[in-house]
Design a protein around this motif. Structure first.
Motif, PDB file in Angstrom:
ATOM      1  N   ILE A 143       0.854  -1.200   0.000  1.00  0.00           N
ATOM      2  CA  ILE A 143       0.000   0.000   0.000  1.00  0.00           C
ATOM      3  C   ILE A 143       0.887   1.246   0.000  1.00  0.00           C
ATOM      4  N   ASN A 144       1.897   1.253   0.866  1.00  0.00           N
ATOM      5  CA  ASN A 144       2.787   2.420   0.932  1.00  0.00           C
ATOM      6  C   ASN A 144       3.507   2.643  -0.399  1.00  0.00           C
ATOM      7  N   SER A 145       3.982   1.556  -0.997  1.00  0.00           N
ATOM      8  CA  SER A 145       4.738   1.696  -2.244  1.00  0.00           C
ATOM      9  C   SER A 145       3.866   2.271  -3.353  1.00  0.00           C
ATOM     10  N   LEU A 146       2.622   1.824  -3.403  1.00  0.00           N
ATOM     11  CA  LEU A 146       1.740   2.322  -4.460  1.00  0.00           C
ATOM     12  C   LEU A 146       1.368   3.787  -4.216  1.00  0.00           C
ATOM     13  N   LEU A 147       0.949   4.075  -2.985  1.00  0.00           N
ATOM     14  CA  LEU A 147       0.432   5.425  -2.725  1.00  0.00           C
ATOM     15  C   LEU A 147       1.528   6.495  -2.732  1.00  0.00           C
ATOM     16  N   ALA A 148       2.763   6.117  -2.432  1.00  0.00           N
ATOM     17  CA  ALA A 148       3.830   7.123  -2.408  1.00  0.00           C
ATOM     18  C   ALA A 148       4.166   7.597  -3.821  1.00  0.00           C
ATOM     19  N   HIS A 149       3.852   6.784  -4.815  1.00  0.00           N
ATOM     20  CA  HIS A 149       4.248   7.164  -6.168  1.00  0.00           C
ATOM     21  C   HIS A 149       3.084   7.371  -7.118  1.00  0.00           C
ATOM     22  N   LEU A 150       1.874   7.119  -6.634  1.00  0.00           N
ATOM     23  CA  LEU A 150       0.696   7.368  -7.455  1.00  0.00           C
ATOM     24  C   LEU A 150       0.610   8.876  -7.720  1.00  0.00           C
ATOM     25  N   GLY A 151       0.543   9.244  -9.000  1.00  0.00           N
ATOM     26  CA  GLY A 151       0.441  10.679  -9.303  1.00  0.00           C
ATOM     27  C   GLY A 151       1.795  11.371  -9.419  1.00  0.00           C
ATOM     28  N   THR A 152       2.877  10.584  -9.385  1.00  0.00           N
ATOM     29  CA  THR A 152       4.204  11.175  -9.583  1.00  0.00           C
ATOM     30  C   THR A 152       4.765  10.675 -10.914  1.00  0.00           C
ATOM     31  N   SER A 153       5.911  11.223 -11.281  1.00  0.00           N
ATOM     32  CA  SER A 153       6.551  10.769 -12.506  1.00  0.00           C
ATOM     33  C   SER A 153       7.381   9.503 -12.248  1.00  0.00           C
ATOM     34  N   ASP A 154       7.405   9.016 -10.987  1.00  0.00           N
ATOM     35  CA  ASP A 154       8.217   7.839 -10.668  1.00  0.00           C
ATOM     36  C   ASP A 154       7.453   6.544 -10.934  1.00  0.00           C
ATOM     37  N   ALA A 155       8.207   5.514 -11.331  1.00  0.00           N
ATOM     38  CA  ALA A 155       7.577   4.208 -11.525  1.00  0.00           C
ATOM     39  C   ALA A 155       7.188   3.640 -10.164  1.00  0.00           C
ATOM     40  N   VAL A 156       6.088   2.901 -10.153  1.00  0.00           N
ATOM     41  CA  VAL A 156       5.681   2.258  -8.903  1.00  0.00           C
ATOM     42  C   VAL A 156       6.486   0.968  -8.750  1.00  0.00           C
ATOM     43  N   GLU A 157       7.265   0.898  -7.692  1.00  0.00           N
ATOM     44  CA  GLU A 157       8.081  -0.288  -7.408  1.00  0.00           C
ATOM     45  C   GLU A 157       7.708  -0.793  -6.029  1.00  0.00           C
ATOM     46  N   PRO A 158       7.764  -2.107  -5.825  1.00  0.00           N
ATOM     47  CA  PRO A 158       7.510  -2.585  -4.462  1.00  0.00           C
ATOM     48  C   PRO A 158       8.750  -2.382  -3.588  1.00  0.00           C
ATOM     49  N   TYR A 159       8.655  -1.553  -2.598  1.00  0.00           N
ATOM     50  CA  TYR A 159       9.770  -1.326  -1.673  1.00  0.00           C
ATOM     51  C   TYR A 159       9.499  -2.078  -0.375  1.00  0.00           C
ATOM     52  N   LEU A 160      10.561  -2.625   0.176  1.00  0.00           N
ATOM     53  CA  LEU A 160      10.377  -3.450   1.360  1.00  0.00           C
ATOM     54  C   LEU A 160      10.283  -2.662   2.649  1.00  0.00           C
ATOM     55  N   SER A 161      10.842  -1.457   2.645  1.00  0.00           N
ATOM     56  CA  SER A 161      10.804  -0.711   3.899  1.00  0.00           C
ATOM     57  C   SER A 161      10.510   0.761   3.645  1.00  0.00           C
ATOM     58  N   LEU A 162      10.025   1.402   4.689  1.00  0.00           N
ATOM     59  CA  LEU A 162       9.743   2.834   4.576  1.00  0.00           C
ATOM     60  C   LEU A 162      11.043   3.609   4.362  1.00  0.00           C
ATOM     61  N   ASP A 163      12.160   3.094   4.902  1.00  0.00           N
ATOM     62  CA  ASP A 163      13.445   3.767   4.673  1.00  0.00           C
ATOM     63  C   ASP A 163      13.767   3.806   3.186  1.00  0.00           C
ATOM     64  N   ASP A 164      13.515   2.694   2.491  1.00  0.00           N
ATOM     65  CA  ASP A 164      13.736   2.667   1.038  1.00  0.00           C
ATOM     66  C   ASP A 164      12.857   3.708   0.360  1.00  0.00           C
ATOM     67  N   LEU A 165      11.630   3.768   0.839  1.00  0.00           N
ATOM     68  CA  LEU A 165      10.666   4.682   0.226  1.00  0.00           C
ATOM     69  C   LEU A 165      11.089   6.138   0.455  1.00  0.00           C
TER      70      LEU A 165
END
Ligand code: GLU
Length: 440
Positions: free
Chosen positions: A261-283
């Motif tokens: 959920i975090n990985s999708l919502l952090a990049h929805l609406g941005t120019s970044d590709a949606v990637e599955p990140y394992l931790s919030l630190d990565d995000l």
């Protein structure tokens, strides 16, 4: 130091739309080395409940979005009254006596005359005697007197934004029953707590224009603002009730990982590709508020299980061990992982390996022939290839004709994880029994 806040009203569970606001604020705070405040906007005493408040905290914790500071508006009522007194003293808060019906008639008349439905400030023209007379029968509500002129700011997402104060109605800050309206409460809180950045949905843009004047009227510095576009459904419509109400609690029950959920919502609406990140630190490392665009992002709920599948491929056995069937080891996890859209689905494969399972056999002669060719143990991932090659040449079958009946006999299903991994786990004795049509 940067201080941002997430300010939900505890009148329901968190859903995709407001979680995005929470997450964006949280990531921004972490990136700036700042702090994140959770504030419950609970001045609406009829609709706010302690249970929803608990639910919000539970959902945020589950997503990993902990807070550094906590506040609730119902504890701060006296601060709002103090602000009201100051605004009255400076002539910026004035009593109004119109009933909702009168206001609605005025609005209709303005619209019919092709004018914007801006409050006409009739109450400002009342004499003291008129006010005293009206006050005998009517308890007033209170409006904030906007100053004329242009209100502008540099928005972190929208760039330069401006409003003409003349196009805005003087907002009501206190209801007749004495309750403060959100606009006042939020500004007083943001001032008292020292909020430096207000990041929220674009449905608040017009509020921001008003709030900027209110910050100044209360003698405070104006925070920086950022308004993200609201999420739409896959067809580009505003989030339908069904999707809009897709609560975090529902997604959690459905087996979606918090980092999906975090990985999708952090990049929805941005120019970044949606990637599955394992931790919030990565995000945090891959997050940039400046990448949020003006286009309306589309949210397709089907994307969640797909992204969840991709995320699961990165999860190690140790990370999921306590959610697997008792006795599961790393080999089991690695064998079934490629097939999972949800970690909980791993349990479905446990009986396929350990039985009991009813094999599906359409052609017993073929299965018997295959059974006779099972190589001796020990087996490894090459055993499947060795065996099926032998079965293929003995029976003259290849492709689906060869593999599907073997899969159905060994697993009882037409689809599943790779058989070269499963076969090793099922083992020779059980494989033999199943090929001979016995439950094993
Ligand atoms: N309680 C408000 C809302 O949920 C907060 C808006 C704000 O961030 O100021 O819309």
């Amino acid at each position: 130091m940067t201080l941002v806040r997430f300010a939900p009203s505890p009148t329901g569970r968190l859903h995709v739309g407001n979680i995005r606001t929470a997450l964006v604020n949280w990531l921004f705070a972490r990136q700036q080395g700042g702090r994140f405040l959770l504030r419950l906007d609970d001045t609406d005493t009829e609709r706010s409940t302690a249970e929803f408040a608990r639910g919000i905290e539970e959902d945020l914790r589950w997503l990993g979005l902990g807070w550094d500071l906590f506040d609730r508006q119902s504890d701060r009522m006296s601060r709002y009254s103090e602000a009201a007194e100051r605004l009255k003293a400076s002539g910026r808060l004035y009593p109004c006596f119109e009933t909702p019906e009168e206001l609605s008639l005025k609005r209709k008349a303005q619209i019919n005359a092709g004018k914007p439905p801006v409050y006409d400030r009739a109450a400002l023209g009342l004499s003291d005697a008129e006010k005293t007379a009206l006050a005998k029968s009517t308890v007033p509500h209170w409006r904030f007197l906007l100053e004329p002129g242009r209100i502008e700011w540099e928005d972190r997402v929208r760039g330069h934004v401006h409003f003409e104060a003349a196009n805005l109605s003087d907002p009501v800050l206190f209801r007749a029953d004495g309750r403060p309206i959100y606009t006042l409460a939020t500004v007083v809180d943001d001032i008292d707590l020292g909020v430096t950045d207000v990041i929220r949905g674009e449905d608040h843009v017009a509020n921001t224009a008003i709030q900027i004047q209110l910050f100044r009227a209360l003698g405070a510095a104006v925070p920086r603002f950022g308004h993200t576009t609201l999420i739409a459904d896959a067809a580009g419509e505003g989030l339908s009730k069904r999707i809009g109400s897709l609560s975090i609690a529902n997604l959690r029950e459905d087996g979606i990982e918090p980092m999906t959920i975090n990985s999708l919502l952090a990049h929805l609406g941005t120019s970044d590709a949606v990637e599955p990140y394992l931790s919030l630190d990565d995000l945090v490392r891959h997050f940039d508020l400046g990448h949020f665009g003006r286009a309306t992002p589309k949210f397709d709920p089907e994307e969640l299980p797909r992204l969840n599948h991709r995320l699961i491929q990165k999860l190690s056995f140790v990370g999921v061990r306590d959610r697997l069937p008792a006795g599961a080891d790393e080999r089991f996890w690695l064998a079934v992982r490629p097939n999972l859209a949800r970690v909980s689905e791993a349990a479905e494969w446990w009986p396929v390996i350990h039985g009991p399972l009813r094999p599906e056999i359409a052609d017993p002669a073929f299965a018997e022939a295959a059974a006779a060719l099972l190589p001796p143990e020990p087996w490894d991932e090459t055993s499947w290839g060795v065996w099926t090659k032998a079965v293929g040449s003995a029976t003259k079958r290849k492709g689906k004709e060869l593999y599907l009946p073997l899969r159905l006999a060994l697993t009882g299903r037409a689809h599943g994880p790779e058989l070269k991994s499963l076969l090793v786990l099922i083992g020779r004795a059980r494989s033999l029994a199943r090929l001979l049509g016995k439950e094993a």
